[in-house]
Motif scaffolding. Structure first.
Motif, PDB file in Angstrom:
ATOM      1  N   TYR A 129      -2.572  27.773 -18.305  1.00 43.74           N
ATOM      2  CA  TYR A 129      -3.267  29.067 -18.213  1.00 43.74           C
ATOM      3  C   TYR A 129      -4.695  28.944 -18.724  1.00 43.74           C
ATOM      4  O   TYR A 129      -5.642  29.427 -18.108  1.00 43.74           O
TER       5      TYR A 129
ATOM      6  N   VAL B 258      -0.297  46.173 -21.661  1.00 40.66           N
ATOM      7  CA  VAL B 258       1.020  46.720 -21.359  1.00 40.66           C
ATOM      8  C   VAL B 258       2.088  46.007 -22.175  1.00 40.66           C
ATOM      9  O   VAL B 258       2.940  46.621 -22.823  1.00 40.66           O
ATOM     10  N   PHE B 259       1.998  44.696 -22.190  1.00 41.02           N
ATOM     11  CA  PHE B 259       3.021  43.944 -22.901  1.00 41.02           C
ATOM     12  C   PHE B 259       2.963  44.224 -24.401  1.00 41.02           C
ATOM     13  O   PHE B 259       3.986  44.438 -25.045  1.00 41.02           O
TER      14      PHE B 259
ATOM     15  N   LEU C  70       9.458  42.186 -18.844  1.00 44.53           N
ATOM     16  CA  LEU C  70       8.029  41.975 -18.589  1.00 44.53           C
ATOM     17  C   LEU C  70       7.621  40.531 -18.858  1.00 44.53           C
ATOM     18  O   LEU C  70       6.658  40.036 -18.304  1.00 44.53           O
ATOM     19  N   LYS C  71       8.352  39.862 -19.760  1.00 41.90           N
ATOM     20  CA  LYS C  71       7.907  38.522 -20.155  1.00 41.90           C
ATOM     21  C   LYS C  71       8.487  37.459 -19.235  1.00 41.90           C
ATOM     22  O   LYS C  71       8.063  36.305 -19.304  1.00 41.90           O
ATOM     23  N   LEU C  72       9.452  37.811 -18.375  1.00 43.35           N
ATOM     24  CA  LEU C  72      10.040  36.813 -17.481  1.00 43.35           C
ATOM     25  C   LEU C  72       8.963  36.206 -16.596  1.00 43.35           C
ATOM     26  O   LEU C  72       8.122  36.931 -16.062  1.00 43.35           O
ATOM     27  N   GLY C  73       8.979  34.886 -16.462  1.00 40.50           N
ATOM     28  CA  GLY C  73       8.041  34.239 -15.550  1.00 40.50           C
ATOM     29  C   GLY C  73       6.848  33.612 -16.233  1.00 40.50           C
ATOM     30  O   GLY C  73       6.150  32.813 -15.624  1.00 40.50           O
ATOM     31  N   ASP C  74       6.602  33.951 -17.498  1.00 39.91           N
ATOM     32  CA  ASP C  74       5.468  33.330 -18.204  1.00 39.91           C
ATOM     33  C   ASP C  74       5.865  31.919 -18.610  1.00 39.91           C
ATOM     34  O   ASP C  74       6.862  31.710 -19.289  1.00 39.91           O
ATOM     35  N   ARG C  75       5.083  30.925 -18.181  1.00 44.67           N
ATOM     36  CA  ARG C  75       5.498  29.546 -18.426  1.00 44.67           C
ATOM     37  C   ARG C  75       4.788  28.899 -19.593  1.00 44.67           C
ATOM     38  O   ARG C  75       4.902  27.711 -19.798  1.00 44.67           O
ATOM     39  N   SER C  76       4.027  29.671 -20.359  1.00 41.28           N
ATOM     40  CA  SER C  76       3.378  29.027 -21.503  1.00 41.28           C
ATOM     41  C   SER C  76       4.363  28.953 -22.662  1.00 41.28           C
ATOM     42  O   SER C  76       5.364  29.638 -22.703  1.00 41.28           O
TER      43      SER C  76
ATOM     44  N   ARG D  22       0.688  36.522 -15.696  1.00 34.01           N
ATOM     45  CA  ARG D  22       1.607  35.449 -16.067  1.00 34.01           C
ATOM     46  C   ARG D  22       3.043  35.740 -15.645  1.00 34.01           C
ATOM     47  O   ARG D  22       3.747  34.843 -15.215  1.00 34.01           O
TER      48      ARG D  22
ATOM     49  N   LEU E 243      -5.130  43.859 -18.644  1.00 32.83           N
ATOM     50  CA  LEU E 243      -4.114  44.909 -18.526  1.00 32.83           C
ATOM     51  C   LEU E 243      -2.731  44.387 -18.901  1.00 32.83           C
ATOM     52  O   LEU E 243      -1.952  45.065 -19.561  1.00 32.83           O
ATOM     53  N   GLU E 244      -2.447  43.142 -18.488  1.00 30.73           N
ATOM     54  CA  GLU E 244      -1.131  42.589 -18.796  1.00 30.73           C
ATOM     55  C   GLU E 244      -0.885  42.546 -20.297  1.00 30.73           C
ATOM     56  O   GLU E 244       0.171  42.917 -20.793  1.00 30.73           O
ATOM     57  N   ARG E 245      -1.922  42.126 -21.020  1.00 27.44           N
ATOM     58  CA  ARG E 245      -1.783  42.045 -22.470  1.00 27.44           C
ATOM     59  C   ARG E 245      -1.585  43.427 -23.083  1.00 27.44           C
ATOM     60  O   ARG E 245      -0.796  43.594 -24.016  1.00 27.44           O
TER      61      ARG E 245
ATOM     62  N   TRP F 151       6.436  37.595 -13.777  1.00 21.02           N
ATOM     63  CA  TRP F 151       6.777  37.930 -12.396  1.00 21.02           C
ATOM     64  C   TRP F 151       6.445  39.385 -12.081  1.00 21.02           C
ATOM     65  O   TRP F 151       5.947  39.705 -11.019  1.00 21.02           O
TER      66      TRP F 151
END
Lengths: 127, 577
Positions: free
Chosen positions: B543, A7-8, A51-57, B556, A3-5, B558
């Motif tokens: 990940y 929506v983003f 939406l992308k804040l927080g992704d550490r990759s 991933r 779902l994340e993918r 917040w």
């Protein structure tokens, strides 16, 4: 499918599409460039960054950077339009609309980068 | 008296050679310019005037260098033209002298050497990844450099021979290998090559002279007591001397070969697997070369003969030795003194022997022995020693069963020792403790890996932490099998076989799939290039690692983490798989 993918991906591609819609047309003809499209492209772009804040990759960071660049350019474009002619008026001088659309092209480049990164990330990782 | 640095030497040479020309130029310029300024002239209206000093300098500059812009600022008078002629000849001669001095300076051997040393030292200083020092760039050295380059590892090369260093510069290595033509036993050159560089891993000493090898070992030991030294082994007295240096690894191509031949006779599958691992593409794992067991004839009892005799005797084969020198072995089989010819070969019972080793230090002699041997016993297994690389074509045409090239054997052995110390441990383990595991290992390698020579690499397991909030505690142990899953299809495995896990200096041979990995472990694997790439990416992407271990794809960003907590699925979003 994740779902994340979904929506983003939706937001980032929508931002690109709106941006393209805004810059399409003759560069110095104000009738071809709607302030509403510019405004909505900026709003969608801001949501995408949020939406992308927080992704550490690594790739997440790249997408975030590209979408921040797009937002910055669109924000400058909106401010120029608003300040120069007093409100987002559609009657604007051709000289000014050229500058605004040029900024829009810059934002388009940044949006293309983030979509390209997103697509390659999706292709490279899981199926 | 203080020590002179390279820079001092360069400056001294430049000053010494350029002092004359600079003085001459200065004088000529001074005379020419003042003369020109003193000559009476006229301006455009015919009023008398003189050139000022700046105009005179400008005029002299373009005249002396034969540029010749003409008569500036006003047309010259005859007096000025006369002096201009003098200026021209003086200036041109002075410049020719100066230019010839500059050319002489550029070709000065001392200066060239000083510049080469500086450049070499600088490029070594800039190396930021682990590298090795190669002293001696002969057959073995160049094979070793080729092997290192294939693994993208750099080496600093020192050799006395200008031609060898020129050859080094012409090679198409995949990484830059700085080389210097210098005597490696001089400490200054060892320092330039990076003996005290924090990334220097070992010094490999392969020069042709025992004396020089010993000197290099001693100097290296003093300059950097912790550094590993690998030295070509030659004779016994030299070995005694090197033993006093301490911690020097001696490698002798003949002992390595004797060991390999012994393994080929008694454990052929393991031997073939070993060659396959280190990249011998011609190896057929199904049907390896199997030298026969039985009586052997050894032609030549030099270093190679001795090593083979000692090794083969242990398995109590009967060995006949032919050599024209005294000092033949006292036990085991026949001892024949003389040239290798039909008579001596017949005396040595070649007709009943299973194989023959032509192991003298002379290539023509070895080829001749092959011919005679084939005439007496066409079925014998023939092993021939090839001393010089340039004779390769003749040896290939000779159709021996096994060709032994000391330089190749040595280079491979050192390469393995440098790159994969844990692989040596694995091979020793298989040879001595677990020969029964070999068959299974070879079968697994055949199942999992595509045909052709595999890639060997070691992978350091970094921090195995998980970026997913609240997950660090819950993340189950990361097993070897998890790491080797394919990120594209979690059920499938990468084409890789784990061989050794090294943890705090302790090696675990042939880890099974359930072994739990800890941060800091070093994993030795063989597999495909793609598998290496994927595993490398997995270990650097938390990940992916999380997905491979748990099968979950955690949120991933917040926003989605917050959303998951709200809808009560903290570990993963509801997914339609």
């Amino acid at each position: 499918m994740n779902l994340e993918r979904v929506v983003f991906g939706f937001f980032i591609i929508l931002a690109l599409a709106l941006n393209l819609g805004f810059v399409a047309g003759e560069i110095d003809n104000p009738a071809h460039h709607s302030p509403w499209l510019l405004f909505s492209a900026l709003i969608i772009g801001l949501i995408t960054s949020g939406l992308k804040l927080g992704d550490r990759s690594q790739l997440g960071a790249l997408v975030l950077a590209a979408s921040l660049v797009a937002n910055l350019l669109l924000m400058i474009a909106v401010s120029v339009w608003a300040v120069a002619e007093g409100g987002l008026d559609e009657a604007i001088s051709p000289g000014l609309i050229v500058a605004i659309v040029s900024l829009g092209y810059g934002a388009l480049a940044a949006n293309v980068v983030s979509v390209a990164v997103l697509v390659s990330d999706t292709l490279m990782s899981r199926q | 008296m203080s020590a002179t640095s390279d820079l001092d030497r360069v400056t001294a040479i430049v000053l010494q050679l350029m002092r004359g020309p600079i003085l001459v130029l200065l004088c000529v310029y001074a005379i020419g310019i003042s003369g020109m300024a003193l000559m009476p002239g006229v301006d455009a209206d015919g009023n008398p005037t003189r050139m000022n000093l700046f105009h005179a300098f400008y005029f002299f500059t373009y005249t002396a260098t034969t540029t010749g812009f003409g008569e500036i600022p006003f047309t010259f008078t005859d007096e000025q033209r006369l002096w201009a002629t003098v200026c021209l000849y003086m200036g041109v001669v002075a410049w020719l002298y100066a230019i010839s001095s500059i050319i002489r300076l550029a070709l000065h051997p001392e200066l060239l050497r000083a510049i080469a040393e500086r450049r070499f030292a600088r490029s070594v200083r800039r190396i930021s990844e682990p590298f090795f020092i190669l002293c001696g760039f002969g057959d073995t050295g160049s094979l070793l450099a080729r092997g290192l380059s294939d693994q993208m590892i750099r080496a600093a090369v020192l050799d006395m021979d200008t031609e060898r260093i020129k050859a080094l510069r012409l090679r198409d290595y995949r990484v830059n290998m700085p080389g210097l033509c210098a005597d490696a036993s001089i400490p200054r050159h060892l320092m330039d090559a990076g003996v005290q560089h924090p990334q220097c891993r070992a010094v490999v000493v392969l020069t042709g002279s025992d004396e020089v090898n010993l000197k290099i070992a001693v100097m290296t030991r003093f300059l950097n007591p912790a550094l590993r030294i690998i030295c070509r082994d030659t004779d016994a007295s030299h070995r005694e001397l090197l033993a006093t240096v301490g911690e020097v690894t001696l490698v002798s191509p003949f002992e390595v070969f004797a060991q390999q031949l012994d393994a080929a006779i008694y454990t052929p599958v393991l031997r073939a697997w070993e060659d396959w691992l280190v990249g011998d593409h011609a190896i057929d794992l199904e049907d390896p070369v199997r030298p026969p067991r039985g009586n052997w004839v050894l032609c030549g009892y030099g270093r190679m003969g001795r090593a083979l005799h000692a090794k083969l005797r242990a398995h109590s084969s009967e060995i006949s030795v032919i050599d024209r020198n005294e000092g033949l072995p006292l036990s085991g089989g026949k001892r024949i003194l003389g040239h290798v010819d039909r008579n001596t070969l017949a005396d040595a019972n070649l007709a009943d022997a299973v194989g023959l080793v032509a192991g003298t230090s002379n290539d023509q002699e070895n080829l001749r022995i092959l011919l005679s041997a084939r005439a007496i016993n066409p079925d014998a297994f023939l092993i021939v020693r090839q001393n010089h690389h340039e004779n390769e074509l003749a040896f290939n045409a000779a159709d021996a069963n096994l060709i032994m090239q000391p330089s190749l054997v040595l280079a491979r052995h050192i390469l393995l020792f440098l790159l994969m110390p844990s692989l040596g441990g694995l091979l020793r383990y298989l040879h001595s403790d677990a020969p029964h595991e070999v068959e299974g290992l070879v079968r697994r390698a055949r199942e999992r890996l595509p045909r052709g020579a595999p890639l060997l690499w070691s992978e350091e397991i970094g921090a195995l932490d998980c970026v997913v909030p609240g997950c660090r505690e819950r993340l189950p142990d990361v097993r070897v099998a998890d790491l080797l899953r394919d990120p594209a299809r979690r059920d499938a495995q990468l084409d890789a076989l784990p061989l050794v896990v090294t943890r705090d200096g302790e090696a675990t041979m042939l880890p099974d799939d359930d072994m739990v990995m800890l941060p800091g472990d070093v994993l030795l694997l063989c597999g495909t290039r793609r598998a290496r790439h994927r595993l490398h990416a997995t270990l650097r992407n938390p990940y992916t690692l999380h997905f491979l271990t748990t099968g979950e794809d955690p949120p991933r960003s917040w926003f989605f983490q917050w959303l998951c907590r709200r809808i009560g699925a903290p570990r993963a979003l509801p997914a339609a798989r």
